[in-house]
Design a protein around this motif. Structure first.
Motif, short mmCIF file in Angstrom:
data_model
loop_
_atom_site.label_atom_id
_atom_site.label_comp_id
_atom_site.label_asym_id
_atom_site.label_seq_id
_atom_site.Cartn_x
_atom_site.Cartn_y
_atom_site.Cartn_z
N GLN B 232 1.01 -1.20 -0.02
CA GLN B 232 -0.02 -0.07 0.01
C GLN B 232 1.08 1.36 0.10
O GLN B 232 0.68 2.22 -0.95
N ASP B 233 1.94 1.16 1.01
CA ASP B 233 2.73 2.35 1.04
C ASP B 233 3.45 2.75 -0.40
O ASP B 233 3.97 3.76 -0.41
N LEU B 234 3.70 1.93 -1.06
CA LEU B 234 4.57 1.66 -2.34
C LEU B 234 3.93 2.96 -3.20
O LEU B 234 4.54 3.40 -4.08
N LYS B 235 2.66 3.00 -3.03
CA LYS B 235 1.91 3.99 -3.91
C LYS B 235 2.41 5.21 -3.66
O LYS B 235 2.39 5.82 -4.66
N ASP B 236 2.66 5.47 -2.56
CA ASP B 236 3.23 6.99 -2.20
C ASP B 236 4.63 7.37 -3.10
O ASP B 236 5.09 8.40 -3.21
N ILE B 241 7.90 10.48 -9.64
CA ILE B 241 7.64 10.56 -11.06
C ILE B 241 6.51 11.32 -11.65
O ILE B 241 6.56 12.03 -12.63
N THR B 242 5.62 11.91 -10.59
CA THR B 242 4.50 12.48 -10.92
C THR B 242 4.89 13.91 -10.69
O THR B 242 4.45 14.89 -11.31
N ASP B 243 5.83 14.15 -9.71
CA ASP B 243 6.01 15.30 -9.21
C ASP B 243 7.18 15.83 -10.15
O ASP B 243 8.38 15.16 -10.07
N LYS B 244 7.12 16.83 -11.39
CA LYS B 244 8.20 17.23 -12.28
C LYS B 244 9.41 17.66 -11.58
O LYS B 244 10.41 17.18 -11.89
N ASP B 245 9.36 18.49 -10.44
CA ASP B 245 10.37 18.83 -9.83
C ASP B 245 11.19 17.89 -9.44
O ASP B 245 12.56 17.79 -9.44
N LEU B 246 10.44 16.98 -8.57
CA LEU B 246 11.15 15.73 -7.98
C LEU B 246 11.95 15.09 -9.01
O LEU B 246 13.24 14.63 -8.81
N LEU B 247 11.24 14.79 -10.02
CA LEU B 247 11.99 13.89 -11.03
C LEU B 247 13.20 14.77 -11.63
O LEU B 247 14.23 13.90 -11.77
N ASP B 248 13.10 15.87 -11.84
CA ASP B 248 14.46 16.64 -12.33
C ASP B 248 15.53 16.53 -11.34
O ASP B 248 16.71 16.57 -11.72
N GLN B 249 14.79 17.05 -10.33
CA GLN B 249 16.07 17.05 -9.15
C GLN B 249 16.79 15.90 -8.93
O GLN B 249 17.99 15.80 -9.00
N HIS B 250 15.83 14.77 -8.91
CA HIS B 250 16.68 13.41 -8.79
C HIS B 250 17.38 13.08 -10.05
O HIS B 250 18.52 12.64 -9.77
N GLY B 278 9.72 3.68 -14.83
CA GLY B 278 9.57 2.14 -14.94
C GLY B 278 9.58 1.49 -13.55
O GLY B 278 8.59 0.85 -13.09
N LEU B 279 10.70 1.89 -12.67
CA LEU B 279 10.97 1.36 -11.47
C LEU B 279 9.59 1.79 -10.42
O LEU B 279 9.12 0.87 -9.66
N VAL B 280 9.13 3.02 -10.64
CA VAL B 280 8.46 3.56 -9.72
C VAL B 280 7.02 2.95 -10.00
O VAL B 280 6.20 2.80 -9.30
N ASN B 281 6.77 2.78 -11.29
CA ASN B 281 5.54 2.35 -11.63
C ASN B 281 5.29 0.81 -11.13
O ASN B 281 4.24 0.31 -10.93
N ILE B 282 6.47 0.33 -11.22
CA ILE B 282 6.18 -1.16 -10.75
C ILE B 282 5.98 -1.17 -9.21
O ILE B 282 5.07 -1.96 -8.73
N HIS B 337 11.53 7.82 2.77
CA HIS B 337 12.65 6.99 3.18
C HIS B 337 12.42 5.59 3.33
O HIS B 337 13.27 4.91 2.74
N ALA B 338 12.00 5.37 4.51
CA ALA B 338 11.71 3.92 4.78
C ALA B 338 11.18 2.81 3.68
O ALA B 338 11.84 1.93 3.26
N VAL B 339 10.24 3.46 2.94
CA VAL B 339 9.45 2.49 2.06
C VAL B 339 10.72 2.29 0.82
O VAL B 339 10.68 1.27 0.31
N TRP B 340 11.01 3.65 0.73
CA TRP B 340 11.96 3.60 -0.38
C TRP B 340 13.21 2.55 -0.39
O TRP B 340 13.80 1.82 -1.13
#
Lengths: 1131, 357
Positions: B232-236, B241-250, B278-282, B337-340
């Motif tokens: 369930q938590d993985l959905k978070d 990938i949905t947050d554009k800034d976060l994706l770019d920053q990453h 890909g990874l996050v969608n999985i 962080h923990a889930v990640w």
């Protein structure tokens, strides 16, 4: 006097699913003894019920205790219909009745059903309280010890050997009662099993009574057999040797006994008194003792001329198809014509009797002759020695001893190995057979006919022994073969002269040794002796004869030898006469001088016979028997020569009768006795040296034979030192040159061929080279394939030339059934039968190849003809590995040095062993908290399951040590758990035993060794727990589903082994010695998808400890040996 | 003329390892005899073919009688019928439960049902393993599955105790049970290059990190089912990938770290967003049972294949995944962080294991 039998049902496990709906079982148990039955509660819905019942108590007479088995039935409770039986356990409580055997039966026993086999296990506790300890042996035979072992059991010494005991009981066979038509197979089988249990118990009790009457306390060499006569009934018979045994104390303190106890007193005492006799033997100088030792001289007097004079003419005039003079050593030689037996059953019974010295020896004449010979013999004996020692008193005493033995109805001994000095001379094999027609036994309480039959045979044997100048028969055994209503009764043994030492009160060890020397005068042998009595007698008194050859010296008078024989001076001592060949039924005496190693020698023979009924059939069989025996003998002799050997031990000839054939199988262990002359070779001679090719053929064959002989000699390491021959000429005229095959070689050639072929050539066994039979025979000789490298085989207890046994042993049973084609010739049959045996041996060698170098010991073949055209061969033996290089010498030395130490360790070891037998897999209600105390220190240890209380009971004699070493016990208990923890810190000295114990860890089932031998290599037997004698029937109506006949029998034999092991473990033992499968009757009906099998096994349950554990030598090799000790499996 | 009955019973049950293996491999008696003759045992022991046949039949019978005990290895130790030394018992069990990698590859992740069993003849033809042997192996899987299904406690330990298997074998069985329970798809063509050991390793990772047992050790099926809460938590994680800034920053964080350290930097930079998606969608889809089944195929399609076509080495892969995982923690707005860590730890080791030819 009564006793109280107590039984407690603890738990069950691995029960079968009885309720299909729930896949579970509602089990309860019925415990029955005599007519009293108790029941446990129903333990619902479990395959591993925990009943934990109260103690069920039966108050019974000790007679019943001896006769009846405790019967435990496990059932599945069913509310609406009848309860279903799951299976039964019969427990023989006899071992509990003897103070020196087991004290409690406790453990997991397989629940057995005759239709389904083993169905789970049940944990029981059984004890017996006999009232009034002091008097407890007085009125019944409770307490008489029984041993299957045919020698003095290892931890006992023989104070006295009383002699032959026999008994038989008969009953109707339940299988043939009218009720059998309406009851289920299971009920019928159970009735049979139970009946046989009862009969065995009764038989044992009766024999025990006889032993007590004789003043003994034990039966050694107890041999019990069943005759399933079918319609006419069921006979259970037993023979044995009554002895007074005394336990060799393991405690050093008790080893020295006051030496002043009166020897004469000892013997009169009941069994309990025996222990007091230790040590009294060596210090006495009373006249009684010296006399006793001298008395033995009386025995050595050779048989008076009278005996043989009367018989010789008979022998000559006989019409018997006797081909050649029989070998003296060999009793089986047939009088060609079956002699009608005595008046009692003149018409119905055809008695066929034989004995070696005089072949045609009829019953009528023999008994009277022998009777006559008794007195003169004694007279001469006393006269001869009296001259030397003088003293009328002594002479008188001597006579008494002499007669003491001879007055015995049957001076027979079922022993095959003897305490040193007991066996003085060996005459040769004596045997008798008789063909009888079975009739219904009308009054089971008076089995007169069966008794009479055996009596006849025994008389015959006795007279044969007399004729060989012997007063006793050792290695004695009896057997039957039944087909329809015809029954062949056989008995055989070895004529011998025994020292009076063990037959007399309080004889002295030292004196005995003195007395033994003179006795060598009467050397055993099987052929003719020269020299006069006087001289040999006088010689005997002065010179010491090495024990290694004494038994070979002929016992009979060389001048009056009843058969042609060739004698030479003993090759060891050069003083007394020895025969050129010696056949015996006993084990090779340990002190015998042997050159090289021995090997198994078998003669196999098949003879077709016409189908017939009743008397006609019996007559036909009687007529065939002599030929069969003769040919078997010739085969044995040829094979013996082919191996370059000169003596046979453990000879066992089995004749089996079927509707259309007779089967003969003779097995023995051939050895080269250093004392006997080197055997001649075998020479093939052509009948008519007509053309060159023919001669070439002959010489080829001769070459092959010679090659084989030299190859065999090499194989068995036979390279006797060259000696100057001193041959004593044969009184028999040179044989005719007609003999085609004669044994010859240097010295022996001429007289060996005293193959007296002159008469009855037609019937005689003549090997003519142009006769196809003969060619076959020679081929058969040569096709006996040698044992593969690394293997040795014998049918005796020990193999000469091999001492350094490792502790790896593997007992096995192999059974084969062979279907024959109809219309086979004798030759064809012979070949098939011979191949069958050879192939079986080859298979065994292959199976056991991982144990090389090893020796198959005590190879016991049993043949049967279960039905027309079927031959069944069953073999039970033990494979024992030995060390090629390493000698055990050093072990022995250190063992002696640390004797005391060993003994104390002994006790420790014992405790472990006992504990190992205690079950570890289930929580034991009796587990002592004491035993648990140390468990905490072993992290992975599970609850120890030492049954402390029962265990303490069991080894009450060690109880003192136990208390002192409670420490050790606790350790032991920890070890038996399946803990793999190795890190536990151990005090020095304990670690070794711990390690050796660890080899058992991982398995919660105690290892029980089984062996047909009387000992376990590398181990010491410290206690005999009682006799194991079990009888099982297994039947199936779904043969195909159980894997066909092989699958069915394989399972059954494995089940029998399992039950034997479980019962031994429950008695507290860890091995069965002298194990044998007496009976294996297999019947099948593949068309109906049915089969039935009956198996009877017996042996002695014992506790042993590894010798290696007693020694303080290298720790690591020991654990290695204990690891391999249960090995022997193929790789 | 024929031998009608022929048995040999030893007090210590004699078992030949070589014959045992032939029996396990499903050879008929006659084939086994042929193999043994070729093996030269005859010359060694001066035996004839007859003797070999008799011995082989006898051994086969013994094994058949033992087989029912082998189904419950614990019984082997306290049964009374056969006296077998402990080391030999261990050998019998271990070999009985051993399996062929090529066979297990065929049934891995399939339902251990009658239907699958019926298809075993196809498997047999395909793998060249006798049908008999296939059935034994399949039945072993099923038996182990049934027993441990209802047990509490750690899966590997349960298997080891109930079936007395050595550690490695117990782990392999745990993997098989885990795959069967979650019905992971392993048969697709794209997955064919993966060996059983690859999957077993991944299963071990999943069992140790993603199941209930990883957090709570006293539930039923704890090691067999994935931790629902975690899924369930993985959905978070989707925020990555949905947050554009976060994706770019990453992306920039990862690129900075990797610049100059890898030969495939350009490809990586170009593909970063795709790979990350890909990874996050999985992760986000794992809550659906159907997507759990496709876990491995997704990993291959969404991540491994693109990388392989760009010719990444395993070193590149390791480097990338390490920095990809670690950089996420530095992101300001990323809170899970923990889930990640729990997710990426497993993903990383699985991918590394699976990234080969």
């Amino acid at each position: 006097m009564p006793g109280k039998l107590k039984a407690k049902i603890v738990a069950g496990r691995h029960l079968p699913v009885m309720d299909r709906a729930s896949d579970l079982t509602d089990a309860f148990v019925e415990v029955k003894f005599g007519n009293t039955t108790f029941k446990t509660d129903v333990y619902p819905k479990s395959l591993n019920p925990q009943w934990n019942s109260e103690w069920f108590k039966f108050e019974v007479d000790d007679e019943d205790l001896q006769d009846e088995p405790l019967q435990i039935t496990v059932l599945d409770h069913d509310t609406y219909s009848a309860n279903d039986a799951i299976g039964k356990v019969y427990i023989d409580i006899d071992p509990l009745l003897c103070s020196e055997a087991a004290t409690v039966i406790s453990g997991w026993l397989p629940i057995y059903d005759t239709i389904h086999g083993i169905r789970g296990e049940i944990n029981v506790l059984v004890k017996v309280d006999l009232f009034n300890d002091l008097n407890r042996f007085r009125q019944s035979s409770c307490g008489v010890k029984f041993f299957c072992t045919t020698s003095i059991p290892r931890c006992y010494r023989a104070v006295m050997v009383h002699g032959f005991v026999e008994e038989l009981v008969v009953n109707e066979d339940p299988e043939y009662q009218w009720i059998d038509r309406i009851r289920t197979p299971r009920a019928s089988n159970e009735a049979r099993q139970r009946l046989i249990f009862l009969m065995s118990g009764e038989l044992q009790r009766k024999i025990g009574l006889k032993v007590l009457e004789m003043g003994g306390n034990a039966v050694v060499g107890y041999l019990q057999c069943f005759d399933l006569e079918g319609e006419t009934g069921l006979v259970v018979r037993a023979i044995g040797t009554a002895c007074t045994l005394e336990k060799i104390s393991t405690l050093p303190a008790t080893a020295t006994h006051p030496s002043n106890s009166s020897p004469s007193k000892d013997m009169k005492d009941s069994p309990q008194a025996a222990p007091s006799t230790l040590g009294c033997r060596s210090t006495h100088s009373s006249p009684v003792h010296s006399a006793s030792s001298r008395l033995s001289q009386g025995f050595s007097v050779s048989v008076p001329t009278l005996l043989f004079a009367g018989m010789k003419p008979r022998h000559r005039s006989s019409e018997a198809p006797r081909a050649r003079q029989c070998r003296p050593g060999f009793g089986e030689e047939a009088p060609g014509v079956p002699l009608s037996s005595g008046p009692p059953t003149p018409l119905r019974a055809q008695t066929f009797s034989s004995f070696s010295p005089s072949k045609s020896y009829s019953r009528q004449s023999s008994s009277s002759d022998t009777e006559l010979s008794l007195t003169p013999k004694t007279g001469m004996g006393s006269g001869g020695s009296a001259g030397k020692e003088a003293g009328p008193l002594k002479a008188l005493l001597r006579q008494q001893t002499q007669s003491a033995l001879e007055q015995r109805e049957y001076p027979f001994f079922t022993l095959t190995a003897f305490p040193p000095g007991f066996l003085l001379h060996v005459g040769g094999v004596v045997s008798a057979r008789s063909v009888k027609l079975l009739d219904r036994i009308h009054n089971p309480d008076e089995p007169e006919t069966r008794d009479a039959w055996w009596e006849e045979i025994r008389q015959e044997i006795k007279s044969h022994a007399k004729a060989l100048g012997c007063h006793a028969v050792v290695g004695y055994s009896e057997s039957t073969s039944i087909c329809e209503e015809v029954c062949i009764l056989s008995a055989s043994g070895t004529a011998a002269i025994l020292s009076s030492r063990f037959m007399q009160d309080g004889s002295l060890d030292t004196e005995h040794r003195l007395s033994r020397q003179p006795l060598c005068v009467f050397s055993t042998g099987s052929e003719r002796v020269e020299g006069d009595m006087g001289s040999s007698a006088s010689l005997g008194f002065e010179e010491v004869v090495p024990p290694g050859c004494g038994f070979c010296h002929i016992p009979y008078d060389e001048l009056n030898i009843p058969f042609p024989a060739q004698l030479t001076y003993c090759y060891c001592c050069r003083r007394y006469k020895v025969p050129d060949v010696l056949f015996t039924t006993i084990d090779l005496p340990t002190e015998a001088n042997v050159t090289g190693k021995g090997c198994l020698i078998q003669a196999r023979l098949c003879r077709t016979k016409k189908k017939a009924q009743g008397e006609g059939n019996a007559t036909a069989i009687s007529n065939l028997l002599p030929f069969l025996e003769y040919e078997l003998h010739t085969q044995l002799m040829n094979k013996l020569k082919l191996r370059g050997m000169n003596a046979l031990f453990g000879l066992r000839i089995q004749i089996s009768v079927g509707e259309t054939m007779l089967l003969g199988l003779a097995s023995a262990t051939g050895v080269y006795l250093t004392a006997l002359p080197s055997p001649g070779g075998i020479q093939v001679a052509g009948k008519t040296p007509s053309d060159i090719t023919y001669e070439q053929h002959i010489s080829n064959m001769q070459k092959k034979i010679n090659d084989t002989i030299s190859k065999n000699k090499e194989l068995h390491e036979i390279n006797p030192p060259e000696v100057v021959e001193e041959i004593i000429g044969s009184p028999i005229p040179e044989p005719r040159q007609r003999s085609r095959l004669f044994r010859s070689h240097s010295e022996s050639s001429d007289e060996v061929s005293e193959l007296d072929l002159s008469h009855g050539k037609k019937d005689a066994f003549v090997l003519e080279i142009d006769d196809t039979d003969a060619v076959e025979d020679i081929h058969a000789l040569l096709t006996d394939s040698p044992t593969p490298a690394g293997f040795y085989s014998c049918n005796t207890e020990i193999m000469p030339g091999i001492q350094n046994w490792t502790s790896a042993i593997q007992m096995f049973t192999s059974v084969r059934v062979f279907r024959l084609n109809a219309n086979l010739t004798n030759q064809g049959l012979n070949k098939i039968f011979s191949d069958l045996c050879e192939n079986l041996l080859k298979s065994l060698y292959f199976k056991l190849r991982s144990m090389v170098p090893c020796c198959l010991c005590h190879l016991n073949f049993t043949v049967a003809i279960p039905e027309d055209e079927l031959i069944q061969v069953a073999v039970t033996a033990v494979a024992m590995s030995f060390d090629k290089e390493q000698s055990l010498e050093n072990g022995k030395q250190s063992g002696e040095k640390t004797l005391i130490k060993a003994i104390t360790e002994n006790d420790e070891q014992l405790q472990f062993n006992l504990e190992l037998n205690a079950e570890t897999s289930s929580p034991n209600p009796l587990s002592s908290p004491k035993g648990l105390s140390e468990v905490g220190s072993h992290p992975s240890a599970r609850a120890p399951s030492v049954d402390y209380s029962s265990f303490a009971d069991r080894c009450s004699s060690w109880i003192e040590q136990l208390k002192l070493k409670a420490h050790t016990i606790r350790r032991g208990s920890v070890k038996t758990t399946s803990s793999l923890e190795k890190a536990s810190p151990l005090p020095e000295g304990r670690s070794r035993s711990l390690r050796s114990n660890r080899s058992y860890s991982g398995s919660s089932v105690a290892v029980v060794k089984m062996t047909p031998l009387s000992f376990i290599p590398g181990a010491k037997i410290i206690k005999y727990l009682g006799i194991i004698n079990m009888f099982f029937i297994r039947e199936t109506t779904s043969l195909r589903e159980e894997g066909g006949v092989s699958g069915f029998l394989h399972t059954f034999i494995a089940e029998v082994f399992a039950m034997v092991r479980a019962h031994v473990a429950a008695l507290g033992g860890n091995a069965v010695v002298s194990y044998s499968m007496k009976e294996c009757v297999f019947m099948e009906n593949p068309n109906k998808n049915q089969a039935q099998c009956l198996i009877n096994v017996s042996g002695d349950a014992v506790i042993f400890i590894q010798e290696s554990e007693l020694e303080s030598t290298s720790v690591q090799t020991q654990s290695a040996t204990t690891h391999t000790s249960n090995g022997g499996e193929g790789t | 003329m024929s031998v009608e009955l022929d048995v040999f019973v030893g007090n210590t049950t004699i078992m030949d390892k070589e014959v045992y293996q032939l029996w396990l491999n499903g050879y008929t008696v006659n084939d086994a005899v042929k193999v043994r003759i070729e093996g030269g045992v005859m010359e060694e022991c001066e035996a004839s073919a007859e003797v070999l046949l008799s011995d082989t039949m006898d051994q086969y019978r013994t094994f058949q009688m033992c087989e029912r005990l082998l189904h419950h290895p614990a019984k082997l130790a306290n049964q009374l019928l056969f006296q077998i030394p402990p080391d030999r018992q261990a050998m019998l069990i271990e070999r009985y439960y051993a399996f062929d990698d090529s066979f297990v590859r065929e049934v891995l992740g399939k339902k251990l049902s009658k239907g699958t069993k019926k298809d075993l003849d196809d498997v047999s033809t395909k793998t060249g393993i006798t049908l008999k042997s296939c059935r034994r192996q399949f039945d072993n899987f099923k038996r182990v599955f049934k027993v441990v299904e209802e047990l509490k406690g750690p899966l590997v330990e349960n298997i080891r105790q109930h079936f007395l298997l050595p550690d490695q074998l117990a782990r392999d069985y745990a993997a098989i049970v885990f795959f069967a329970n979650n019905r992971f798809e392993t048969g697709k063509k794209k997955l064919q290059y993966l060996t059983f050991q690859d999957f077993a390793f991944c299963a071990g990772q999943l069992i140790n990190n993603w199941t209930l047992g990883a957090v709570d050790n006293m539930t039923e099926d704890m090691d067999v089912d994935l931790d629902k809460e975690f899924l369930q938590d993985l959905k978070d994680l989707k925020i990555l990938i949905t947050d554009k800034d976060l994706l770019d920053q990453h992306k920039s964080l990862v690129c900075t770290a990797l610049r100059g350290k890898t030969n495939v930097f350009n490809e990586m930079e170009a593909n970063f967003k795709n790979l990350s998606r890909g990874l996050v969608n999985i992760a986000a889809k794992l809550i659906n049972a159907k997507d759990v089944r496709d876990f491995f195929i997704d990993l291959v399609e969404k991540f491994i294949e693109p990388c392989r076509s760009d010719k990444w080495t395993s070193i590149d892969m390791n480097l990338y995944l390490t920095h990809y995982t670690n950089s996420a923690h530095i992101l300001d707005t990323f809170k899970h962080h923990a889930v990640w860590t729990r997710y990426m730890g497993v993903i990383k080791s699985c991918i590394l294991k699976m990234y080969h030819d």
